[in-house]
Write a protein that holds these residues in place. Structure first.
Motif, PDB file in Angstrom:
ATOM      1  N   ARG A 748       0.806  -1.236   0.171  1.00  0.00           N
ATOM      2  CA  ARG A 748      -0.095  -0.010   0.035  1.00  0.00           C
ATOM      3  C   ARG A 748       0.783   1.311   0.122  1.00  0.00           C
ATOM      4  NH1 ARG A 748      -4.658  -1.444   4.609  1.00  0.00           N
ATOM      5  NH2 ARG A 748      -5.351  -3.231   3.206  1.00  0.00           N
ATOM      6  N   THR A 749       2.196   1.104  -0.184  1.00  0.00           N
ATOM      7  CA  THR A 749       3.202   1.991   0.074  1.00  0.00           C
ATOM      8  C   THR A 749       4.102   2.045  -1.227  1.00  0.00           C
ATOM      9  OG1 THR A 749       4.602   0.916   1.195  1.00  0.00           O
ATOM     10  CG2 THR A 749       3.022   2.462   2.511  1.00  0.00           C
ATOM     11  N   PRO A 750       4.675   2.893  -1.768  1.00  0.00           N
ATOM     12  CA  PRO A 750       5.612   2.981  -2.806  1.00  0.00           C
ATOM     13  C   PRO A 750       6.742   2.288  -2.343  1.00  0.00           C
ATOM     14  CG  PRO A 750       4.812   5.306  -2.480  1.00  0.00           C
ATOM     15  CD  PRO A 750       4.370   4.573  -1.352  1.00  0.00           C
ATOM     16  N   ILE A 751       7.169   1.601  -3.445  1.00  0.00           N
ATOM     17  CA  ILE A 751       8.581   0.800  -3.530  1.00  0.00           C
ATOM     18  C   ILE A 751       9.477   1.291  -4.451  1.00  0.00           C
ATOM     19  CG2 ILE A 751       7.677  -1.033  -2.166  1.00  0.00           C
ATOM     20  CD1 ILE A 751       8.031  -2.718  -4.792  1.00  0.00           C
ATOM     21  N   SER A 752      10.679   1.237  -4.460  1.00  0.00           N
ATOM     22  CA  SER A 752      11.811   1.509  -5.589  1.00  0.00           C
ATOM     23  C   SER A 752      12.936   0.584  -5.002  1.00  0.00           C
ATOM     24  CB  SER A 752      12.179   2.815  -5.366  1.00  0.00           C
ATOM     25  OG  SER A 752      12.964   3.179  -4.098  1.00  0.00           O
ATOM     26  N   GLY A 753      13.882   0.306  -6.300  1.00  0.00           N
ATOM     27  CA  GLY A 753      15.058  -0.765  -6.052  1.00  0.00           C
ATOM     28  C   GLY A 753      15.569  -0.977  -7.216  1.00  0.00           C
ATOM     29  N   MET A 754      15.904  -2.288  -7.344  1.00  0.00           N
ATOM     30  CA  MET A 754      16.834  -2.871  -8.590  1.00  0.00           C
ATOM     31  C   MET A 754      16.384  -4.322  -8.745  1.00  0.00           C
ATOM     32  SD  MET A 754      21.030  -3.252  -9.618  1.00  0.00           S
ATOM     33  CE  MET A 754      20.821  -1.354  -9.786  1.00  0.00           C
ATOM     34  N   MET A 755      16.195  -4.718  -9.753  1.00  0.00           N
ATOM     35  CA  MET A 755      15.914  -6.128 -10.058  1.00  0.00           C
ATOM     36  C   MET A 755      17.261  -6.626 -10.855  1.00  0.00           C
ATOM     37  SD  MET A 755      12.792  -7.948 -12.257  1.00  0.00           S
ATOM     38  CE  MET A 755      12.965  -6.742 -13.582  1.00  0.00           C
ATOM     39  N   ARG A 756      17.709  -7.681 -10.654  1.00  0.00           N
ATOM     40  CA  ARG A 756      18.957  -8.299 -11.428  1.00  0.00           C
ATOM     41  C   ARG A 756      18.300  -9.768 -11.768  1.00  0.00           C
ATOM     42  NH1 ARG A 756      23.455 -11.419  -9.967  1.00  0.00           N
ATOM     43  NH2 ARG A 756      23.144 -10.973  -7.913  1.00  0.00           N
ATOM     44  N   LEU A 757      18.368 -10.032 -13.270  1.00  0.00           N
ATOM     45  CA  LEU A 757      17.973 -11.333 -13.652  1.00  0.00           C
ATOM     46  C   LEU A 757      18.939 -12.142 -14.009  1.00  0.00           C
ATOM     47  CD1 LEU A 757      15.662  -9.745 -16.807  1.00  0.00           C
ATOM     48  CD2 LEU A 757      15.051 -10.450 -14.323  1.00  0.00           C
ATOM     49  N   ARG A 758      18.577 -13.328 -13.487  1.00  0.00           N
ATOM     50  CA  ARG A 758      19.513 -14.455 -13.522  1.00  0.00           C
ATOM     51  C   ARG A 758      19.169 -15.633 -14.174  1.00  0.00           C
ATOM     52  NH1 ARG A 758      21.694 -16.694  -7.971  1.00  0.00           N
ATOM     53  NH2 ARG A 758      19.522 -17.679  -7.982  1.00  0.00           N
ATOM     54  N   PRO A 759      19.395 -15.783 -15.666  1.00  0.00           N
ATOM     55  CA  PRO A 759      18.847 -16.816 -16.434  1.00  0.00           C
ATOM     56  C   PRO A 759      19.389 -18.232 -16.371  1.00  0.00           C
ATOM     57  CG  PRO A 759      20.529 -15.849 -17.816  1.00  0.00           C
ATOM     58  CD  PRO A 759      20.530 -14.836 -16.383  1.00  0.00           C
ATOM     59  N   PRO A 760      18.734 -19.324 -16.607  1.00  0.00           N
ATOM     60  CA  PRO A 760      19.486 -20.656 -16.470  1.00  0.00           C
ATOM     61  C   PRO A 760      20.863 -20.657 -16.736  1.00  0.00           C
ATOM     62  CG  PRO A 760      17.263 -20.925 -17.589  1.00  0.00           C
ATOM     63  CD  PRO A 760      17.826 -19.324 -17.538  1.00  0.00           C
ATOM     64  N   ARG A 761      21.775 -21.628 -16.467  1.00  0.00           N
ATOM     65  CA  ARG A 761      22.983 -21.808 -16.844  1.00  0.00           C
ATOM     66  C   ARG A 761      23.183 -21.720 -18.117  1.00  0.00           C
ATOM     67  NH1 ARG A 761      27.420 -23.319 -13.539  1.00  0.00           N
ATOM     68  NH2 ARG A 761      25.956 -23.715 -12.109  1.00  0.00           N
ATOM     69  N   GLY A 762      24.220 -20.869 -18.751  1.00  0.00           N
ATOM     70  CA  GLY A 762      24.522 -20.744 -20.039  1.00  0.00           C
ATOM     71  C   GLY A 762      23.812 -19.923 -21.112  1.00  0.00           C
ATOM     72  N   TRP A 763      22.666 -19.391 -20.386  1.00  0.00           N
ATOM     73  CA  TRP A 763      21.746 -18.497 -21.474  1.00  0.00           C
ATOM     74  C   TRP A 763      22.269 -17.190 -21.193  1.00  0.00           C
ATOM     75  CZ3 TRP A 763      16.211 -19.258 -22.656  1.00  0.00           C
ATOM     76  CH2 TRP A 763      15.906 -20.699 -22.601  1.00  0.00           C
TER      77      TRP A 763
END
Length: 917
Positions: A748-763
């Motif tokens: 119910r409140t704003p959020i901020s930050g960072m998203m780091r993606l980790r794909p399957p190994r070798g992708w």
């Protein structure tokens, strides 16, 4: 001299109470009594784990009260039946059948008593009144029987106490196991019946010998449409009937219902006495439900002249079910045994301390025999909903067999405790074999139909079972929970309106509930009822309960209930039963029903003069689920990793998670994940464990049996659940793929930050990092490109999102988005099979697209050359099968080989791993 050979470790037969067994700590051998002899008892080794017991009854000679060897010619009996044995006459027992002596067949030696069938059933009861008893002793009746061509009929024995006038003392009759069957065995078998003492009116013992046709042995009601097969030329020989005096033994907890609360230290009271107590020893053993020993102690034997009891304190025990056993020995001969189950509860898990709303119990007729124990067990569960049978209207004028005072006592207690009682206006067939058939269900169906036709004529029959309990019951259910008559018979549904009108004549505020099987289609027309009780059989998987309930939410009713049928104890082991029960209760609550009912998790036993109530382990499990999920709202089903599933519930902002790992080995798997600021793990028995930290995450051990996590924060679970790859399927072609990664801010409140993606190994994935700032309820959608390595195997994959969020404080956790790697237009299926010394690999390809394709298929095995097959011009809708042959199959057995295909004039390819078997 008779010799009895007994196989060790047999299953499927009841265990005789007189048995030869080494004391605890030694090997166990079971053996029944044999014929008398002056030779002392001894053990001689037998072949292949078989114990040969000679003259066990020689040890017991002074304890034999009465013996029947049916050799009565020497006593002057020239009749064809034994003296003082009276033939039983009644329905199903024709007068033309009679027993007789058989001078050629006997157990130790002829003669024996033969009961011959030519259709119908036959039974004899001993009425000699010369089997006296001592009130402070227990007794055992031993009968040897040899069936003769009993395919449908069964042979068995019964025993009971009689008063001074020879009349049967109510509630004392016991039955042996039944012999006969399709195996056609005609060996002599021993039947044993234990008669516990303590009945004030008992003065002597009566014995019955029976050979009965179906359905008499079943103890259930007659089905007018069923076909019962009978044996015509058959029967059974009975011989060497003995009545043996045993030491008087009792084992009790002193707590009604055999449940100890968290502030009580469990203790057992053991009492063992005998007329003289010579050469006897007593041992008390206590173990947990999983077999862990808790106590093993020898107790002192007392005599009737100097009675004394033993109070054995067990100290603090962890929450769980425990089994106590008291055994009495004469040297190596086990004379008697008493056992009891009891439960140790932990502290309450409902932190608010209120009632456990949303969960209820279904009682049985036998709970009226122990209303105090039933009330205490209900009170310790803190539930507010109880169903109980009221019995059907006695249309034949017979009196209600249940105690009206006991029922009234229980109803008054429920009312005083503000527990909502639902009266089920029907009762099932009795379980006791000696009871008469209960027709309550049929009576209520008939009454509903009769009311619809002529209410004034049948109104008085409706009033009788209602008026006495009117002030204590608000809801009335027409029929038991497992009755499907309403779903099949449209006339019953049409009669509900009349029934409700007549019910309101006596009880204006009464509400009607109807039972409905969840596997049947929801009624097309609205039911004239306030509640619908859905019966969920054990054949419905827990994960499927919600979809069934969804179909019934369109029914016009104030509320939906579910009644859960647990797995049968005889078909599944302990772990499977408990695992299924937790999932079943949690999934039913997650389906959004008003109340989840469970058949009472305890049983009433009659092994002693007074009926006793013993809890099952399901009592603990039900308490844990009700305590943790009471007053909670389902927040969704979450995917937390490979094989890890969770049901999340929100109770006033606090998250409760039911989580399990379908792919965990028997010892379980450890997972590291963020679970909140101060989570606790609680097992199904109610034991609380702290979760160790690894940085800002927690380590949790998961297995196939669900566990609970309390103290989670629901919002971050909702965010993790909203994290997804859209669409969740990647075409298996070697090129860049564009997809959308999305998630929602559930706070119910704003959020901020960072998203780091980790794909399957070798992708490869671009971009790897994304910064965000989201308002409450806002969704982030960002485009990414993905590429997989050429040797990637098709199947389920997982994209991980590592979140660093600033809100009321900093949060760091990982969310998982499952997706699939495969082909949309080309369907491929492969398997490998060993045939003699070669491996045959079958590869099937079907073109589901709109254009023809050229494909190259291949097989690559370890240490082998690559095998290639060409699929030239596979037209739309066409299916082609290719075979690959690999020699030296022994080196490939149990190993995985790579089977794949590649589009010749395009980027599509597919790799699969196939197990050779």
């Amino acid at each position: 001299m008779a010799v009895l050979v007994v196989a060790v470790g047999g299953v499927g037969e009841s265990q005789p109470m007189l048995s030869l067994r080494t004391p605890p700590g030694g090997a166990t051998h079971e053996a029944a009594t044999s014929a008398p002899s002056a030779e002392p008892a001894r053990l001689t080794p037998g072949p292949e784990g078989v114990v040969v017991v000679r003259d066990v009854r020689g040890v017991m000679r002074r304890r034999v009260v009465k013996s029947f060897d049916f050799d009565e010619r020497k006593r002057g009996n020239v009749e064809s039946v034994p003296m003082y044995w009276q033939r039983h006459l009644g329905e199903g027992f024709p007068h033309y059948l009679a027993g007789r002596f058989d001078q050629k067949v006997g157990h130790d030696a002829p003669p024996s008593f033969y009961l011959e069938l030519r259709g119908g059933s036959l039974g004899y009861v001993y009425q000699g009144q010369d089997v006296p008893i001592h009130m402070h002793s227990d007794y055992l009746v031993s009968v040897w029987v040899r069936p003769n061509k009993l395919k449908h009929a069964r042979a068995y024995a019964s025993a009971y106490y009689c008063d001074r006038n020879g009349r049967k003392v109510p509630g004392t009759e016991r039955f042996s196991r039944r012999v006969g069957g399709a195996d056609g065995s005609q060996d002599w078998r021993q039947l044993t019946i234990e008669l516990p003492g303590g009945y004030a009116k008992a003065r002597q013992i009566g014995v019955g010998l029976w050979v009965t046709q179906p359905p008499v042995p079943s103890g259930s009601g007659l089905d007018e449409h069923a076909i019962y097969r009978q044996d015509i030329r058959s029967g059974a020989w009975f011989d060497d009937v003995q009545v043996v005096r045993l030491p008087r033994a009792s084992l009790a907890t002193g707590q009604e219902g055999n449940v100890f609360t968290a502030d009580q230290q469990p203790a057992l009271r053991a009492e063992v006495s005998d007329l003289d107590g010579e050469d006897l020893s007593v041992r008390l053993e206590v173990a947990s439900a999983d077999g862990r020993p808790v106590l093993d102690r020898e107790l002192q034997m007392t005599t009737h002249a100097h009675p004394a009891g033993h109070l054995v304190e067990l100290g603090r025990l962890p929450p769980g079910l425990y089994h106590a056993r008291l055994t009495i020995w004469s040297d190596k001969l086990r004379l008697s045994e008493r056992d009891i189950r009891f439960v140790q509860l932990g502290p309450r898990l409902n932190t608010g301390g209120g009632r456990n709303e949303g969960f209820g119990l279904v009682l049985g007729q036998d709970d009226y025999a122990c209303p105090g124990a039933a009330a205490r067990l209900i009170d310790l569960l803190h539930v507010v909903n109880v169903k109980l049978p009221m019995g059907g209207p006695q249309l034949d004028g017979k009196r209600d067999p249940q105690s009206a005072s006991a029922r009234q006592k229980l109803l008054e207690w429920l009312w005083q405790e503000r527990i909502d009682a639902v009266a089920m206006l029907a009762s099932g067939a009795p379980r006791d074999r000696g009871d008469q058939v209960d027709r309550a269900n049929e009576s209520w169906r008939s009454l509903l139909l009769a009311l619809a036709e002529k209410p004034e004529a049948w109104r008085s029959y409706l009033a009788r079972p209602l008026v006495r309990s009117a002030g204590f019951v608000q809801s009335w259910q027409t029929g038991p929970d497992n009755d499907d008559a309403l779903a099949w018979d449209a006339r019953l549904g049409a009669s509900l309106g009349v029934f409700q009108k007549e019910l309101h004549r006596f009880l204006p505020a009464a509400e009607i509930a109807v039972a409905w099987p969840i596997l049947h289609q929801a009624p097309a027309e609205p039911l004239e009822a306030q509640y619908v009780s859905l019966y969920v059989p054990s054949t419905v998987r827990p994960e499927g309960i919600a979809s069934h309930v969804r179909d019934f939410k369109k029914v016009r009713a104030q509320g939906l209930w579910t009644v859960i049928e647990p797995l049968a104890s005889g078909r599944y082991d302990r772990t499977a039963q408990l695992t299924d029960l937790v999932k079943r209760l949690a999934c039913a609550h997650a389906a959004g029903v008003e109340v989840v009912y469970l058949p009472k998790p305890w049983e009433t036993t009659r092994r002693t003069a007074e009926p006793k109530v013993e809890p099952h382990e399901a009592y603990l499990v039900f308490r844990t689920v009700a305590e943790l999920l009471s007053r909670s709202q389902p927040a969704g089903q979450f995917y937390l990793g490979e094989g890890v599933h969770a049901l999340v519930f929100d109770r006033e902002g606090a998250g409760i998670m039911v989580v399990w790992d379908d792919r965990a080995p028997p010892e379980g798997r450890r997972h590291t994940m963020y679970l909140g600021s101060s989570p606790e793990q609680i097992d199904i028995w109610g034991r609380v464990h702290a979760l160790p930290r690894v940085g800002n995450r927690h380590q949790i051990g998961l297995g196939r049996t669900p566990t609970f996590v309390r103290g989670t924060e629901v919002w971050h679970l909702e965010l993790r659940n909203s994290f997804a790859l859209d669409p969740p399927r990647v075409e298996s072609s070697y090129r860049l793929h564009e997809r959308t990664v999305r998630f929602v801010n559930p706070q119910r409140t704003p959020i901020s930050g960072m998203m780091r993606l980790r794909p399957p190994r070798g992708w490869e994935i671009r971009p790897v990092r994304t910064r965000f700032s989201l308002a409450p309820g806002q969704e982030l959608r960002t485009r990414v490109t993905m590429r997989f390595p050429p040797n990637e195997v098709a199947g389920p994959k997982t994209l991980a999102g590592l979140f660093s969020i600033d809100s009321d404080r900093s949060y760091n956790f990982t969310a998982l988005a499952p997706f699939e790697l495969g082909l949309d237009a080309i369907e491929a299926c492969s398997f490998a099979r060993i045939e003699r010394s070669t491996v045959i690999v079958h590869q099937t390809i079907t073109n589901r697209g709109q254009e023809g394709v050229d494909i190259e298929g291949y097989v690559l095995a370890p240490g082998r050359a690559r095998l290639v097959r060409m699929y030239r011009r596979v037209e739309p809708g066409q299916t082609i099968v290719k075979k690959y042959v690999l020699d030296n199959a022994s080196r490939l057995r149990g190993r995985g080989i790579r089977v794949g295909l590649k589009e010749i004039h395009g980027p599509r390819l597919l790799n699969q791993i196939v197990l050779v078997q």
